[in-house]
Design a protein around this motif. Structure first.
Motif, PDB file in Angstrom:
ATOM      1  N   SER A 104      71.705   9.603  -6.617  1.00 60.60           N
ATOM      2  CA  SER A 104      71.003  10.143  -7.769  1.00 60.60           C
ATOM      3  C   SER A 104      70.112  11.313  -7.343  1.00 60.60           C
ATOM      4  N   THR A 105      70.200  12.418  -8.085  1.00 63.21           N
ATOM      5  CA  THR A 105      69.363  13.576  -7.782  1.00 63.21           C
ATOM      6  C   THR A 105      67.883  13.245  -7.946  1.00 63.21           C
ATOM      7  N   PHE A 106      67.574  12.481  -8.987  1.00 63.47           N
ATOM      8  CA  PHE A 106      66.183  12.085  -9.200  1.00 63.47           C
ATOM      9  C   PHE A 106      65.673  11.221  -8.056  1.00 63.47           C
ATOM     10  N   MET A 107      66.494  10.259  -7.620  1.00 61.12           N
ATOM     11  CA  MET A 107      66.077   9.393  -6.523  1.00 61.12           C
ATOM     12  C   MET A 107      66.004  10.150  -5.203  1.00 61.12           C
ATOM     13  N   VAL A 108      66.783  11.218  -5.078  1.00 62.95           N
ATOM     14  CA  VAL A 108      66.661  12.077  -3.895  1.00 62.95           C
ATOM     15  C   VAL A 108      65.266  12.689  -3.850  1.00 62.95           C
ATOM     16  N   MET A 109      64.780  13.171  -4.999  1.00 61.60           N
ATOM     17  CA  MET A 109      63.437  13.744  -5.048  1.00 61.60           C
ATOM     18  C   MET A 109      62.374  12.679  -4.768  1.00 61.60           C
ATOM     19  N   VAL A 110      62.592  11.469  -5.287  1.00 63.61           N
ATOM     20  CA  VAL A 110      61.665  10.370  -4.996  1.00 63.61           C
ATOM     21  C   VAL A 110      61.659  10.072  -3.497  1.00 63.61           C
ATOM     22  N   SER A 111      62.852  10.048  -2.897  1.00 67.15           N
ATOM     23  CA  SER A 111      62.966   9.787  -1.463  1.00 67.15           C
ATOM     24  C   SER A 111      62.281  10.879  -0.650  1.00 67.15           C
ATOM     25  N   THR A 135      59.774  12.694  -1.591  1.00 64.04           N
ATOM     26  CA  THR A 135      58.336  12.508  -1.742  1.00 64.04           C
ATOM     27  C   THR A 135      57.830  11.350  -0.888  1.00 64.04           C
ATOM     28  N   PHE A 136      58.546  10.224  -0.932  1.00 63.56           N
ATOM     29  CA  PHE A 136      58.105   9.034  -0.201  1.00 63.56           C
ATOM     30  C   PHE A 136      58.087   9.285   1.310  1.00 63.56           C
ATOM     31  N   PHE A 137      59.202   9.729   1.865  1.00 66.23           N
ATOM     32  CA  PHE A 137      59.260   9.935   3.312  1.00 66.23           C
ATOM     33  C   PHE A 137      58.392  11.120   3.740  1.00 66.23           C
ATOM     34  N   GLY A 153      55.552  12.811   6.940  1.00 63.84           N
ATOM     35  CA  GLY A 153      55.281  14.238   6.980  1.00 63.84           C
ATOM     36  C   GLY A 153      56.537  15.072   6.809  1.00 63.84           C
ATOM     37  N   GLY A 154      56.511  16.291   7.386  1.00 65.38           N
ATOM     38  CA  GLY A 154      57.638  17.203   7.243  1.00 65.38           C
ATOM     39  C   GLY A 154      58.933  16.661   7.813  1.00 65.38           C
ATOM     40  N   VAL A 155      58.850  15.925   8.915  1.00 66.06           N
ATOM     41  CA  VAL A 155      60.051  15.328   9.500  1.00 66.06           C
ATOM     42  C   VAL A 155      60.657  14.311   8.543  1.00 66.06           C
ATOM     43  N   GLY A 156      59.803  13.605   7.807  1.00 72.09           N
ATOM     44  CA  GLY A 156      60.295  12.629   6.841  1.00 72.09           C
ATOM     45  C   GLY A 156      61.120  13.264   5.746  1.00 72.09           C
ATOM     46  N   VAL A 157      60.762  14.490   5.336  1.00 74.40           N
ATOM     47  CA  VAL A 157      61.554  15.205   4.330  1.00 74.40           C
ATOM     48  C   VAL A 157      62.945  15.486   4.866  1.00 74.40           C
ATOM     49  N   PHE A 158      63.034  15.853   6.144  1.00 70.83           N
ATOM     50  CA  PHE A 158      64.325  16.108   6.788  1.00 70.83           C
ATOM     51  C   PHE A 158      65.167  14.834   6.867  1.00 70.83           C
TER      52      PHE A 158
END
Length: 354
Positions: free
Chosen positions: A294-301, A303-305, A310-315
């Motif tokens: 899900s694109t929405f859940m990707v954005m949630v993920s 944000t959460f990580f 931090g920045g590594v979590g976004v990656f």
């Protein structure tokens, strides 16, 4: 009344989920310095395995390279790439220190140019903000971050060497940790396939965008060209907002560095259009099938990580999301989470594709 006849109170599932979730989030936060290199190593290892499979499938003069040679080639390429990242980060630290005095001067010059367009009141506010800007603190934080990245890359390289050397042992013993080894092998295969597809395709397309970005940045003499190209490569793994970050940073530096808008327009149009070509034509052609997330859940993920790691979590957010979705799909009590994370509610999508 016998003790066996006493009523037994069952713990509600929602309570177990809340407590377990809180413990997991706390553990991710507290152990992030230890867990992040391990997570990066696991993803790089999965990418290495995908490269080994690809190299082994190639045929030269009717002969395919042996497995051990494919392992050596793939591992050497990955470790060389990590070493190159470390060199770029180290060099960027020196460049940032050298360009520090120029940064404040260029910001002041920009204020003078903007005064005729925006008026003196807005420009005075801009000047006051620039005067309060802690350039030294920003530079120190940036250099410390780069130094930490170099240390993390060295640790990941060390982990990766030993993990590759024990690849067969890990493949054999991981399924034995589950009560049903056969089912565990299927789950691990689904995880590896999904993450391999994501990592390999994004690595190739990000490398293409990064190479083009470096050539464009160097051609106009943009500062930190190598570092910006590396950032373009890294943010290529971040869906939705990665392309914006990869374009916004060099555009901002071009505005600050140069007196004219020509370099800014070259970066905006030259690199921007090429990146859109890669994202909308090259990548879909290489991506054989969707990850069904899900694109929405990707954005949630993201944000959460991003908050937890931090920045590594976004990656790491999307690969971690794929792993969580596949595992939750095999646990009856957590299947609802897999359905929420999926794109169309079908958590068996990857299984049907195989």
């Amino acid at each position: 009344m016998d003790r066996g006849d006493a009523p037994r109170w069952a713990i509600p599932d929602w309570f177990l989920i809340l407590v377990s979730g809180a413990i997991i989030v706390y553990g991710l936060w507290v152990g992030r310095d230890f867990l992040i290199p391990l997570a990066i190593t696991a993803l790089v290892f999965i990418l290495t395995v995908a490269m080994v499979d690809w190299i082994s499938a190639r045929s030269i003069a009717g002969h395919s390279p042996p497995r051990w040679l494919a392992n050596m080639i793939a591992a050497s390429l990955i470790i060389f790439a990590l070493f190159l990242l470390g060199v770029v980060f180290s060099q960027a630290g020196h460049e940032i220190v050298a360009s520090g005095p120029q940064l404040r001067l260029r910001v002041a010059e920009m204020a003078d140019h903007l005064e005729s367009f925006l008026g003196p009141k807005l420009v005075d506010t801009f000047r006051n903000s620039a005067a309060d800007l802690d350039i030294g603190g920003w530079l120190a934080a940036a250099i410390a971050q780069l130094a930490g990245s170099v240390s993390a890359l060295a640790l990941v390289s060390l982990y990766l060497v030993f993990l590759i050397s024990e690849r067969r042992a890990w493949i054999g013993k991981l399924p034995l940790l589950a009560s049903d080894p056969v089912k565990a092998r299927l789950v691990l295969a689904r995880i590896a396939t999904g993450v391999q597809q994501y990592m390999l395709v994004n690595a190739l397309t990000s490398a293409l965008s990064s190479g083009a970005a470096y050539l464009i940045f160097r051609s106009i003499g943009l500062d930190f060209a190598a570092l910006l190209a590396v950032i373009v490569f890294i943010v290529g793994f971040i869906p939705n907002i990665g392309a914006f970050i990869g374009l916004a940073l060099p555009c901002l530096i071009a505005l600050i560095q140069f007196d004219t808008l020509t370099p800014f327009l070259i970066v905006l149009l030259g690199y921007g259009l090429f990146d859109q070509f890669v994202a909308n034509i090259v990548q879909p052609a290489m991506q054989s099938r969707s990850l069904n997330v899900s694109t929405f859940m990707v954005m949630v993920s993201l944000t959460f990580f991003g908050i937890v790691w931090g920045g590594v979590g976004v990656f790491l957010a999307v690969p971690m999301m794929v792993v969580i979705m596949v595992i939750c799909a095999e646990i009856p009590g957590m299947r609802w989470l897999a359905i929420l994370l999926s794109g169309d509610g079908s958590v068996e999508q990857s299984e049907r594709d195989h």
